[in-house]
Design a protein around this motif. Structure first.
Motif, mmCIF file in Angstrom:
data_model
loop_
_atom_site.group_PDB
_atom_site.id
_atom_site.type_symbol
_atom_site.label_atom_id
_atom_site.label_comp_id
_atom_site.label_asym_id
_atom_site.label_seq_id
_atom_site.Cartn_x
_atom_site.Cartn_y
_atom_site.Cartn_z
ATOM 1 N N PHE A 201 0.835 -1.203 0.000
ATOM 2 C CA PHE A 201 0.000 0.000 0.000
ATOM 3 C C PHE A 201 0.870 1.253 0.000
ATOM 4 O O PHE A 201 0.573 2.227 -0.699
ATOM 5 N N GLY A 204 2.112 2.243 -3.244
ATOM 6 C CA GLY A 204 1.090 2.583 -4.223
ATOM 7 C C GLY A 204 0.805 1.467 -5.201
ATOM 8 O O GLY A 204 0.195 1.689 -6.252
ATOM 9 N N TRP A 205 1.236 0.247 -4.868
ATOM 10 C CA TRP A 205 0.948 -0.900 -5.730
ATOM 11 C C TRP A 205 -0.494 -1.366 -5.561
ATOM 12 O O TRP A 205 -1.070 -1.948 -6.473
ATOM 13 N N GLU A 207 -4.464 -0.187 -4.030
ATOM 14 C CA GLU A 207 -5.368 0.876 -3.596
ATOM 15 C C GLU A 207 -6.675 0.243 -3.128
ATOM 16 O O GLU A 207 -7.158 -0.722 -3.732
ATOM 17 N N THR A 218 -2.685 -1.255 -8.935
ATOM 18 C CA THR A 218 -2.447 -0.094 -9.797
ATOM 19 C C THR A 218 -1.491 -0.462 -10.931
ATOM 20 O O THR A 218 -0.888 -1.541 -10.947
ATOM 21 N N ALA A 220 1.338 0.926 -11.361
ATOM 22 C CA ALA A 220 2.641 0.799 -10.701
ATOM 23 C C ALA A 220 2.777 -0.576 -10.058
ATOM 24 O O ALA A 220 3.868 -1.163 -10.047
ATOM 25 N N GLY A 221 1.668 -1.089 -9.522
ATOM 26 C CA GLY A 221 1.689 -2.413 -8.912
ATOM 27 C C GLY A 221 1.905 -3.517 -9.923
ATOM 28 O O GLY A 221 2.664 -4.467 -9.673
#
Length: 234
Positions: A201, A204-205, A207, A218, A220-221
């Motif tokens: 979390f 930011g992987w 949400e 995400t 990015a995840g």
């Protein structure tokens, strides 16, 4: 000498449909106000207050007060563990709308089980950690994972200092398998699972999806899971 556990008492608390709906709404580890729990159970605030009082008295929930506001959360990881186990044997409710179908799909893909990641993503991550030799099953009991030296070093580089979480765990098991009700395979629970999920979390992987415990991976995840763990979530 201690008497046998009163399983019927706990079963009667969970067995009420309104109370079980509120417990499931809190399954993601959040603390929520009575009004939101009443909406989740589709009952009046007055009725919800009565049910919540019983759940607190029965040791399944704890109440937190902030000023004039009261919030409720699961009493601990052991309550979440029991609920997850019950979900693996509970019959499935029929899906009656496209909205319910979308919610169910999101929940099965990725969700929080108290404070650790579950669903397809959680199971895939746990399987990869085993494959990479970061964790290994403890043969003596079959109910624990052990963090290997290589795993500790890898997670340290990833931003999860294992020694710190071992000190914080208290009476909680450090790393254990939790049978995932939707995948019927294990995901990683315990304080190590919580630490790893918190890191996902923070990066930011993951949400949270409002209104429940489903989470979103995400962009990015997707890139991070592929580059760090060789897990393709496309």
């Amino acid at each position: 000498m201690q008497a046998n556990p009163d399983l019927a008492e706990i079963a009667s608390l969970i067995g009420d449909s309104s109370r079980s709906a509120m417990l499931m709404r809190l399954f993601g580890g959040e603390a929520l106000p009575a009004g939101e729990l009443a909406r989740a159970a589709r009952i009046s605030p007055q009725t919800a207050s009565s049910h919540l009082a019983k759940l607190v008295e029965g040791g399944l929930l704890v109440q937190e007060t902030y000023g004039r506001h009261r919030y409720y959360r699961l009493a601990g990881a052991e309550v979440a563990h029991a609920l997850e186990a019950l979900c693996t044997i509970a019959p499935r409710k029929p899906i009656r709308s496209l909205r319910e179908s979308d919610r169910s799909r999101a929940l099965r893909y990725a969700r929080t089980c108290y404070d650790h990641i579950a669903g397809e993503v959680g199971v895939a991550l746990t399987a990869k950690l085993l494959e990479l030799g970061c964790i290994e099953e403890v043969e003596e009991d079959g109910r624990s994972y052990a963090l290997t030296p290589a795993g500790a070093a890898r997670l340290e580089r990833f931003g999860v200092p294992a020694d710190e979480w071992k000190r914080k765990r208290g009476r909680r098991r450090f790393a254990r398998p939790c049978l995932d009700w939707s995948e019927r395979r294990h995901h990683l629970a315990g304080s190590l699972g919580a630490a790893l999920t918190a890191r996902l979390f923070a990066l930011g992987w993951l949400e949270r999806i409002p209104g429940g415990r489903a989470v979103r991976v995400t962009e990015a995840g997707v890139d991070g899971f592929r580059s760090e763990f060789s897990i393709d979530l496309r």
